[in-house]
Design a protein around this motif. Structure first.
Motif, short mmCIF file in Angstrom:
data_model
loop_
_atom_site.label_atom_id
_atom_site.label_comp_id
_atom_site.label_asym_id
_atom_site.label_seq_id
_atom_site.Cartn_x
_atom_site.Cartn_y
_atom_site.Cartn_z
N UNK A 78 22.10 177.59 115.20
CA UNK A 78 21.36 176.81 114.20
C UNK A 78 21.63 175.31 114.31
N UNK A 79 22.77 174.96 114.85
CA UNK A 79 23.16 173.54 114.83
C UNK A 79 23.36 172.94 116.22
N UNK A 80 23.26 173.76 117.28
CA UNK A 80 23.63 173.26 118.60
C UNK A 80 22.71 172.16 119.14
N UNK A 81 21.48 172.06 118.59
CA UNK A 81 20.57 171.03 119.09
C UNK A 81 20.82 169.66 118.46
N UNK A 82 21.66 169.60 117.44
CA UNK A 82 21.93 168.31 116.79
C UNK A 82 22.79 167.45 117.71
N UNK A 83 22.28 166.25 118.07
CA UNK A 83 23.09 165.39 118.95
C UNK A 83 24.37 164.92 118.24
N UNK A 84 25.47 164.90 118.97
CA UNK A 84 26.75 164.44 118.42
C UNK A 84 27.26 163.27 119.26
N UNK A 85 27.53 162.17 118.57
CA UNK A 85 28.16 161.02 119.23
C UNK A 85 29.62 160.98 118.80
N UNK A 86 30.52 161.04 119.78
CA UNK A 86 31.95 160.98 119.50
C UNK A 86 32.35 159.54 119.20
N UNK A 87 33.20 159.39 118.18
CA UNK A 87 33.77 158.08 117.87
C UNK A 87 35.26 158.17 118.10
N UNK A 88 35.78 157.33 118.98
CA UNK A 88 37.22 157.35 119.20
C UNK A 88 37.77 155.96 119.45
N UNK A 89 39.01 155.78 119.07
CA UNK A 89 39.66 154.48 119.21
C UNK A 89 40.03 154.20 120.67
N UNK A 90 40.06 155.24 121.48
CA UNK A 90 40.50 155.10 122.86
C UNK A 90 39.33 155.03 123.83
N UNK A 91 39.42 154.09 124.75
CA UNK A 91 38.35 153.94 125.74
C UNK A 91 38.74 154.63 127.05
N UNK A 92 39.81 155.40 127.00
CA UNK A 92 40.29 156.05 128.22
C UNK A 92 39.29 157.07 128.75
N UNK A 103 31.34 169.06 124.03
CA UNK A 103 29.92 169.21 123.73
C UNK A 103 29.27 167.96 123.16
N UNK A 104 30.04 166.89 123.04
CA UNK A 104 29.46 165.64 122.53
C UNK A 104 28.40 165.14 123.51
N UNK A 105 27.32 164.55 122.96
CA UNK A 105 26.22 164.08 123.80
C UNK A 105 26.44 162.65 124.26
N UNK A 106 27.25 161.90 123.53
CA UNK A 106 27.54 160.52 123.86
C UNK A 106 28.87 160.14 123.23
N UNK A 107 29.29 158.92 123.51
CA UNK A 107 30.65 158.51 123.23
C UNK A 107 30.64 157.03 122.87
N UNK A 108 31.22 156.68 121.72
CA UNK A 108 31.34 155.27 121.32
C UNK A 108 32.79 154.99 120.97
N UNK A 109 33.28 153.83 121.39
CA UNK A 109 34.65 153.49 121.04
C UNK A 109 34.67 152.65 119.77
N UNK A 110 35.77 152.79 119.02
CA UNK A 110 35.97 152.02 117.80
C UNK A 110 36.85 150.81 118.11
N UNK A 111 36.65 149.68 117.47
CA UNK A 111 35.63 149.41 116.46
C UNK A 111 34.22 149.50 117.05
N UNK A 112 33.32 150.09 116.26
CA UNK A 112 31.98 150.37 116.74
C UNK A 112 31.17 149.08 116.91
N UNK A 113 30.52 148.96 118.06
CA UNK A 113 29.55 147.89 118.31
C UNK A 113 28.22 148.43 117.80
#
Ligand code: MN
Length: 132
Positions: A78-92, A103-113
């Motif tokens: 029921x929920x697998x099609x919802x895109x997930x963007x990971x937010x993390x403090x680490x850019x590693x 399963x995240x679809x994309x990745x953003x580092x914090x602080x968020x641009x």
């Protein structure tokens, strides 16, 4: 293309109050409907109940963390099609790999641009509406 008159609903999962309030306010100002969750269990529950258009998932959360919550959401039909963007403090690279393999679809580092995040949101939502 027909545009929906309804605002795009974003489920923002973030346990840090300052980060949560700031990002929520900025996204609301850009026209999104923002619903917040403070932990992974609530994120899983709200992803089912709300069927948000997109999820912004902090990885470091109390209890069920962001990786676990992402796995559960992506394993549920029921929920697998919802895109997930990971937010993390680490850019590693290792963190990026870990988020994507959960399963995240994309990745953003914090602080968020914000502009960078909005482009990522736009491209994920476009991809989805074209597939519908
Ligand atoms: Mn956190």
């Amino acid at each position: 293309m027909i545009e929906s008159s309804q605002a795009t609903t974003v489920l923002l999962v973030e346990d840090n109050e300052l980060n949560r309030d700031m990002l929520s306010r900025r996204l609301t100002r850009r026209g999104f409907r923002v619903v917040t969750a403070l932990d992974g269990e609530t994120a899983v529950k709200l992803s089912r109940e709300l069927e948000p258009d997109l999820i912004l998932m902090d990885m470091g959360l109390p209890g069920m963390n962001g990786w676990e919550a992402t796995r559960v959401i992506k394993q549920n039909l029921e929920t697998q099609a919802i895109p997930i963007i990971a937010l993390t403090a680490h850019a590693l690279n290792a963190d990026r790999e870990r988020a994507l393999s959960a399963g995240c679809d994309a990745f953003e580092t914090k602080p968020v641009d914000l502009e960078h995040l909005l482009r990522a949101i736009g491209s994920l939502l476009n991809g989805r509406s074209q597939a519908t």
